[in-house]
Design a protein around this motif. Structure first.
Motif, short mmCIF file in Angstrom:
data_model
loop_
_atom_site.label_atom_id
_atom_site.label_comp_id
_atom_site.label_asym_id
_atom_site.label_seq_id
_atom_site.Cartn_x
_atom_site.Cartn_y
_atom_site.Cartn_z
N ARG A 7 0.82 -1.21 0.00
CA ARG A 7 0.00 0.00 0.00
C ARG A 7 0.85 1.25 0.00
O ARG A 7 1.84 1.34 0.70
N GLY A 8 0.46 2.21 -0.80
CA GLY A 8 1.16 3.48 -0.78
C GLY A 8 2.45 3.44 -1.57
O GLY A 8 3.15 4.43 -1.64
N ILE A 9 2.80 2.32 -2.16
CA ILE A 9 4.01 2.28 -2.97
C ILE A 9 3.64 2.70 -4.38
O ILE A 9 2.68 2.21 -4.96
N GLY A 10 4.40 3.60 -4.92
CA GLY A 10 4.06 4.17 -6.21
C GLY A 10 4.44 3.30 -7.37
O GLY A 10 4.92 2.18 -7.19
N PRO A 11 4.25 3.81 -8.57
CA PRO A 11 4.58 3.05 -9.78
C PRO A 11 6.08 2.78 -9.85
O PRO A 11 6.89 3.53 -9.30
N GLN A 12 6.42 1.70 -10.51
CA GLN A 12 7.83 1.39 -10.70
C GLN A 12 8.43 2.42 -11.66
O GLN A 12 7.84 2.76 -12.67
N GLN A 13 9.60 2.94 -11.32
CA GLN A 13 10.23 3.96 -12.15
C GLN A 13 11.28 3.30 -13.05
O GLN A 13 11.80 2.24 -12.72
N PRO A 14 11.61 3.94 -14.19
CA PRO A 14 12.58 3.34 -15.12
C PRO A 14 13.95 3.11 -14.49
O PRO A 14 14.65 2.17 -14.87
N VAL A 15 14.35 3.98 -13.57
CA VAL A 15 15.56 3.76 -12.78
C VAL A 15 15.10 3.84 -11.32
O VAL A 15 14.39 4.77 -10.97
N PRO A 16 15.43 2.85 -10.50
CA PRO A 16 14.87 2.83 -9.14
C PRO A 16 15.51 3.88 -8.23
O PRO A 16 16.21 3.56 -7.28
N PHE A 17 15.31 5.13 -8.56
CA PHE A 17 15.82 6.24 -7.76
C PHE A 17 15.12 6.24 -6.41
O PHE A 17 13.91 6.07 -6.34
N SER A 18 15.90 6.45 -5.35
CA SER A 18 15.29 6.42 -4.02
C SER A 18 15.47 7.76 -3.30
O SER A 18 16.59 8.23 -3.08
N HIS A 19 14.36 8.39 -2.92
CA HIS A 19 14.44 9.60 -2.11
C HIS A 19 14.97 9.30 -0.72
O HIS A 19 15.58 10.13 -0.08
N ARG A 20 14.69 8.09 -0.23
CA ARG A 20 15.18 7.73 1.10
C ARG A 20 16.71 7.77 1.13
O ARG A 20 17.32 8.34 2.03
N VAL A 21 17.32 7.18 0.10
CA VAL A 21 18.78 7.17 0.03
C VAL A 21 19.33 8.59 -0.17
O VAL A 21 20.22 9.01 0.54
N HIS A 22 18.78 9.32 -1.12
CA HIS A 22 19.38 10.61 -1.50
C HIS A 22 18.99 11.76 -0.58
O HIS A 22 19.85 12.47 -0.08
N ALA A 23 17.68 11.94 -0.36
CA ALA A 23 17.24 13.07 0.47
C ALA A 23 17.29 12.70 1.96
O ALA A 23 17.46 13.57 2.80
N GLY A 24 17.14 11.43 2.27
CA GLY A 24 17.17 10.98 3.66
C GLY A 24 18.58 10.68 4.13
O GLY A 24 19.24 11.52 4.74
N VAL A 25 19.09 9.49 3.81
CA VAL A 25 20.41 9.05 4.29
C VAL A 25 21.51 10.04 3.91
O VAL A 25 22.32 10.43 4.75
N LYS A 26 21.54 10.48 2.65
CA LYS A 26 22.61 11.37 2.20
C LYS A 26 22.27 12.85 2.37
O LYS A 26 23.10 13.71 2.07
N ALA A 27 21.05 13.12 2.80
CA ALA A 27 20.63 14.48 3.13
C ALA A 27 20.92 15.51 2.04
O ALA A 27 21.33 16.63 2.31
N ILE A 28 20.71 15.13 0.78
CA ILE A 28 20.87 16.10 -0.32
C ILE A 28 19.61 16.98 -0.33
O ILE A 28 18.50 16.48 -0.20
N SER A 29 19.83 18.27 -0.48
CA SER A 29 18.71 19.21 -0.41
C SER A 29 17.73 19.00 -1.56
O SER A 29 18.13 18.76 -2.70
N CYS A 30 16.44 19.16 -1.25
CA CYS A 30 15.41 19.02 -2.28
C CYS A 30 15.68 19.98 -3.43
O CYS A 30 15.50 19.65 -4.59
N ARG A 31 16.10 21.19 -3.09
CA ARG A 31 16.26 22.22 -4.11
C ARG A 31 17.48 21.98 -5.00
O ARG A 31 17.58 22.57 -6.08
N PHE A 32 18.40 21.15 -4.57
CA PHE A 32 19.52 20.81 -5.44
C PHE A 32 18.99 20.10 -6.69
O PHE A 32 19.40 20.37 -7.80
N CYS A 33 18.08 19.19 -6.49
CA CYS A 33 17.54 18.43 -7.62
C CYS A 33 16.28 19.04 -8.22
O CYS A 33 15.94 18.75 -9.36
N HIS A 34 15.56 19.83 -7.45
CA HIS A 34 14.33 20.45 -7.97
C HIS A 34 14.46 21.96 -7.86
O HIS A 34 13.71 22.62 -7.15
N PRO A 35 15.42 22.54 -8.58
CA PRO A 35 15.75 23.96 -8.37
C PRO A 35 14.70 24.93 -8.90
O PRO A 35 14.71 26.08 -8.54
N TYR A 36 13.80 24.47 -9.76
CA TYR A 36 12.86 25.41 -10.37
C TYR A 36 11.61 25.56 -9.53
O TYR A 36 10.68 26.24 -9.93
#
Ligand code: HEC
Ligand code: HEC
Ligand code: HEC
Ligand code: HEC
Length: 170
Positions: free
Chosen positions: A30-59
């Motif tokens: 439940r609550g799991i979204g569609p499979q993406q062409p590359v299994p990019f993970s927000h948990r890994v990037h924005a969570g564990v690695k704490a990369i800022s949202c605006r770095f990847c979504h600057p607009y």
């Protein structure tokens, strides 16, 4: 023990087993979204690695759409971080053949709704998570169609614009 006592035990057992099966089979999906062409993970990037949202979504504050990151961005890091990981090679293939990754959109409002991030972030001082949830805890973002109630409830609460036809619908 009386006859009715047994019935209660039986009912309780059925509920327990049913509940376990429900959680085992239904809940994880439940609550799991569609499979993406590359299994990019927000948990890994924005969570564990704490990369800022605006770095990847600057607009997000500058144009109507927040936009998804260009592939160059991924290779700032992935030229050196796990560059031979099969999923990174897949990403690289898109990059080298100049084809945009066909990410599946998960958050959307119907076409006739005008939504802009800017007033919400700049004047409304809202956090991304107030509308998108804790994406930094998710591997796969769930498909979410925003209903009008979602807009109206918060606008009432924050005493924001309720003049729908002028502001939100075109
Ligand atoms: C600021 C650095 C950085 C950027 C930018 C970045 N990544 Fe990553 N990525 C990482 C790190 C660190 C890991 C974890 C590596 C490990 O597990 O050893 C990772 C892991 C991954 C993985 C491996 C699978 C997983 O979830 O563990 C994939 C796939 C991935 N990234 C895709 C992407 C894509 C697609 C982009 C561009 C939209 C991107 N990354 C941008 C740092 C970055
Ligand atoms: C390393 C890059 C990176 C970082 C950091 C990142 N994102 Fe993303 N984001 C992506 C990519 C790639 C996608 C498209 C794939 C997907 O939906 O998972 C995406 C998709 C999204 C979407 C869904 C868009 C749609 O409609 O399909 C939302 C919402 C979002 N990100 C919000 C956030 C928020 C909020 C943060 C910070 C907590 C964040 N992102 C941090 C790369 C990133
Ligand atoms: C007031 C609620 C709200 C807030 C706050 C918010 N978003 Fe959104 N976001 C939306 C809605 C609604 C959509 C769907 C818009 C559409 O379909 O045109 C969306 C779409 C997106 C998308 C999809 C891609 C695109 O270009 O539309 C991304 C990525 C995204 N948001 C990232 C973010 C990030 C990052 C933040 C924080 C810096 C943020 N959002 C804050 C409501 C919000
Ligand atoms: C979590 C709270 C929240 C949600 C959800 C939300 N809004 Fe807003 N919205 C605000 C706030 C706060 C403002 C007022 C910003 C300000 O002070 O002018 C605002 C302002 C606006 C404005 C006026 C912009 C301007 O130029 O004055 C529009 C249009 C709007 N929102 C549309 C929407 C739509 C459409 C949705 C649903 C898809 C939505 N909002 C969801 C909080 C929210």
């Amino acid at each position: 023990m009386s006859g009715r006592g047994w019935v209660k035990w039986l009912a309780a057992a059925v509920l327990l087993v049913g509940g376990l099966l429900y959680f085992y089979y239904v809940f994880p999906g439940r609550g799991i979204g569609p499979q993406q062409p590359v299994p990019f993970s927000h948990r890994v990037h924005a969570g564990v690695k704490a990369i800022s949202c605006r770095f990847c979504h600057p607009y997000v504050e500058r144009s109507a759409g927040a936009g998804l990151p260009e592939m160059e961005k991924c290779f700032f890091c992935h030229n050196v971080i796990i560059p031979t990981h099969p999923e990174i090679l897949k990403e690289k293939h898109y990059y080298e053949t100049r084809r945009p990754v066909p990410w599946v959109r998960v958050y959307y409002v119907p076409d006739f709704v005008k939504f802009q991030h800017r007033p919400h972030l700049r004047w409304g001082k809202l956090e991304c998570q107030q509308c998108h949830g804790a994406v930094e805890r998710l591997d796969r973002l769930p498909a979410t169609k925003f209903q009008m109630k979602f807009c109206i409830d918060c606008h009432k609460l924050k005493k924001a614009q309720l003049d729908c036809w002028l502001a939100c619908h075109q």
